[in-house]
Design an enzyme around this catalytic site. Sequence first.
Site, PDB file in Angstrom:
ATOM      1  N   ASN A 198      44.692  42.345  42.863  1.00 34.17           N
ATOM      2  CA  ASN A 198      43.903  43.538  42.475  1.00 34.17           C
ATOM      3  C   ASN A 198      44.002  44.796  43.464  1.00 34.17           C
ATOM      4  O   ASN A 198      43.500  45.766  43.107  1.00 34.17           O
ATOM      5  CB  ASN A 198      42.199  42.781  42.526  1.00 34.17           C
ATOM      6  CG  ASN A 198      41.981  41.760  41.650  1.00 34.17           C
ATOM      7  OD1 ASN A 198      42.554  41.914  40.319  1.00 34.17           O
ATOM      8  ND2 ASN A 198      41.019  40.955  41.779  1.00 34.17           N
ATOM      9  N   ASP A 250      49.667  48.913  37.749  1.00 35.17           N
ATOM     10  CA  ASP A 250      48.850  48.339  36.294  1.00 35.17           C
ATOM     11  C   ASP A 250      49.726  47.308  35.694  1.00 35.17           C
ATOM     12  O   ASP A 250      49.301  46.243  35.527  1.00 35.17           O
ATOM     13  CB  ASP A 250      48.275  49.365  35.799  1.00 35.17           C
ATOM     14  CG  ASP A 250      47.335  48.809  34.415  1.00 35.17           C
ATOM     15  OD1 ASP A 250      46.541  48.083  34.968  1.00 35.17           O
ATOM     16  OD2 ASP A 250      47.598  48.861  33.337  1.00 35.17           O
ATOM     17  N   ASP A 281      50.477  43.785  37.986  1.00 36.44           N
ATOM     18  CA  ASP A 281      49.675  43.075  38.794  1.00 36.44           C
ATOM     19  C   ASP A 281      49.424  41.813  38.421  1.00 36.44           C
ATOM     20  O   ASP A 281      49.284  40.857  39.046  1.00 36.44           O
ATOM     21  CB  ASP A 281      48.196  43.717  38.665  1.00 36.44           C
ATOM     22  CG  ASP A 281      47.697  44.150  37.362  1.00 36.44           C
ATOM     23  OD1 ASP A 281      48.428  43.873  36.367  1.00 36.44           O
ATOM     24  OD2 ASP A 281      46.660  44.664  37.029  1.00 36.44           O
ATOM     25  N   ARG A 325      51.014  35.982  38.836  1.00 37.33           N
ATOM     26  CA  ARG A 325      51.869  34.666  38.766  1.00 37.33           C
ATOM     27  C   ARG A 325      52.635  34.237  39.827  1.00 37.33           C
ATOM     28  O   ARG A 325      52.712  32.989  40.203  1.00 37.33           O
ATOM     29  CB  ARG A 325      52.767  34.744  37.658  1.00 37.33           C
ATOM     30  CG  ARG A 325      51.937  35.092  36.079  1.00 37.33           C
ATOM     31  CD  ARG A 325      52.915  34.967  34.933  1.00 37.33           C
ATOM     32  NE  ARG A 325      53.260  36.435  34.853  1.00 37.33           N
ATOM     33  CZ  ARG A 325      52.644  37.386  34.234  1.00 37.33           C
ATOM     34  NH1 ARG A 325      51.533  37.367  33.579  1.00 37.33           N
ATOM     35  NH2 ARG A 325      53.383  38.583  34.085  1.00 37.33           N
ATOM     36  N   ASP A 328      41.474  44.790  35.875  1.00 41.84           N
ATOM     37  CA  ASP A 328      42.557  45.491  35.282  1.00 41.84           C
ATOM     38  C   ASP A 328      41.774  46.541  34.254  1.00 41.84           C
ATOM     39  O   ASP A 328      42.185  47.496  34.175  1.00 41.84           O
ATOM     40  CB  ASP A 328      43.561  44.664  34.775  1.00 41.84           C
ATOM     41  CG  ASP A 328      44.713  45.359  34.095  1.00 41.84           C
ATOM     42  OD1 ASP A 328      44.500  45.876  32.894  1.00 41.84           O
ATOM     43  OD2 ASP A 328      45.813  45.473  34.975  1.00 41.84           O
ATOM     44  N   HIS A 329      41.311  45.876  33.426  1.00 43.43           N
ATOM     45  CA  HIS A 329      40.391  46.530  32.431  1.00 43.43           C
ATOM     46  C   HIS A 329      39.315  47.631  32.818  1.00 43.43           C
ATOM     47  O   HIS A 329      39.269  48.902  32.364  1.00 43.43           O
ATOM     48  CB  HIS A 329      39.914  45.584  31.489  1.00 43.43           C
ATOM     49  CG  HIS A 329      40.587  45.161  30.359  1.00 43.43           C
ATOM     50  ND1 HIS A 329      41.547  44.058  30.503  1.00 43.43           N
ATOM     51  CD2 HIS A 329      40.922  45.424  28.896  1.00 43.43           C
ATOM     52  CE1 HIS A 329      42.109  44.064  29.394  1.00 43.43           C
ATOM     53  NE2 HIS A 329      41.815  44.426  28.317  1.00 43.43           N
ATOM     54  N   ASP A 376      41.571  50.402  34.053  1.00 42.83           N
ATOM     55  CA  ASP A 376      42.040  51.289  32.786  1.00 42.83           C
ATOM     56  C   ASP A 376      40.976  51.953  32.186  1.00 42.83           C
ATOM     57  O   ASP A 376      41.305  53.087  31.578  1.00 42.83           O
ATOM     58  CB  ASP A 376      42.620  50.219  31.767  1.00 42.83           C
ATOM     59  CG  ASP A 376      44.171  49.459  32.270  1.00 42.83           C
ATOM     60  OD1 ASP A 376      44.476  50.265  33.231  1.00 42.83           O
ATOM     61  OD2 ASP A 376      44.240  48.292  31.844  1.00 42.83           O
TER      62      ASP A 376
END
Length: 395
Positions: free
Chosen positions: A52, A99, A102, A107, A120-121, A124
């Site tokens: 993040n 973006d 991330d 992972r 993330d959303h 965006d």
Amino acid sequence: MQNINRYIPAEYRQNLSKYKYSGVDDSLLSKYVLGPYWTKLVTFFPLSMAPNTITGLGLLCVVFNLLTMFYYAPDMTGMCPSWAYYSFGVGLFVYQSLDAIDGKQARRTGTSGPLGELFDHGCDALNTSLEVILAANAMQLNQSWWTVLSHFLTLGNFYLSTWEEYHTGTLYLSAFSGPVEGILLIVILYFVTGIAGPQIWLQTIRGAFGLSADFLPFIPEIQVNHFLVAFGTIGLVGNIATAFQHVIKARQDKKLPVAPALVGIAPFIGMSFIAYFWLNASPHIVLQHLVPWILYIGLSFGYTVGLMITAHVTHQPFPLFNVSFVPLLFGAFNANLPAFGLERLFGSHMEDIYLWSCLAFSVAAYAHFAINVVNDLCDYFDIWCFTIKHPKKVE
């Protein structure tokens, strides 16, 4: 008694543990060019850095671009120096890159989960409106209905994608998508603006290509910047068809009725019409106060799709109405009272103040949502948002 500050009711919290990200990216550019670049890029970030934080750094680049534009063109109508437009392109490309990695960083660090999806959303959604302001200045759309249309198109595409993901459980990126090819085209647009100047977009299509009036007469006399916005409507129509196809198939595969899912489009359509009715009755907002309008609508939109993603990862019912709609409804109601032979509750001067109040309200509402949801998820998973609380053990 349930805490009223919670956006995730107690009965849905356990669904957070069931969440698993699903995505399909059909972009050849992602597969053969950007994908290898992203895979290499993420290795430059330490395993101690939270995903993040990487996403947030990307958004800060765009915010820096916006502040640069406000310094040279606070009302969005002036022209910035060439280096500023180059920086817009660099900033957007950096945002796209960070973006994109991330999830890879999540992972690598073993921190994948719904918090990353929400964060993330959220970034965006905010970036969508910020780039509309920057691109409108670069193309000299300025404060106009063309900028309003471009904002509607970009938000419409984002809403469709989020609605589609809610009902299918999968984020689809087509062979030509906004987050990949669309962003790169805007990056190119910024660089072209830096090289040739914003005035290049004010030429007509014929003038730009040196076409005589009798050659290919079907080509309209339209400015290049207006043509690019109009062309964006084709992309929206294509995305509507694709999203509907995916959602209908998903509902049929689950043997669920299709109509209830289609109702989820109604909030965006309804609010778009209400926004139009307000602006149509108060055109001075379009011509003089479009920056606070875009920021207000953008934050309200971020709040709305944030609720949609939260509902997606927790399996809550689709949110059809929320508090961010209320200021918009009241503003449109007041502006259109004269159409019914009634006086406005407040005039244009007070309406300007009301618009800024709407922006302040949307900031508070979005902040309340973001802080509460982030804290809720951090508490549930025993994690931190911007740092890694439990480092992945090296085997």
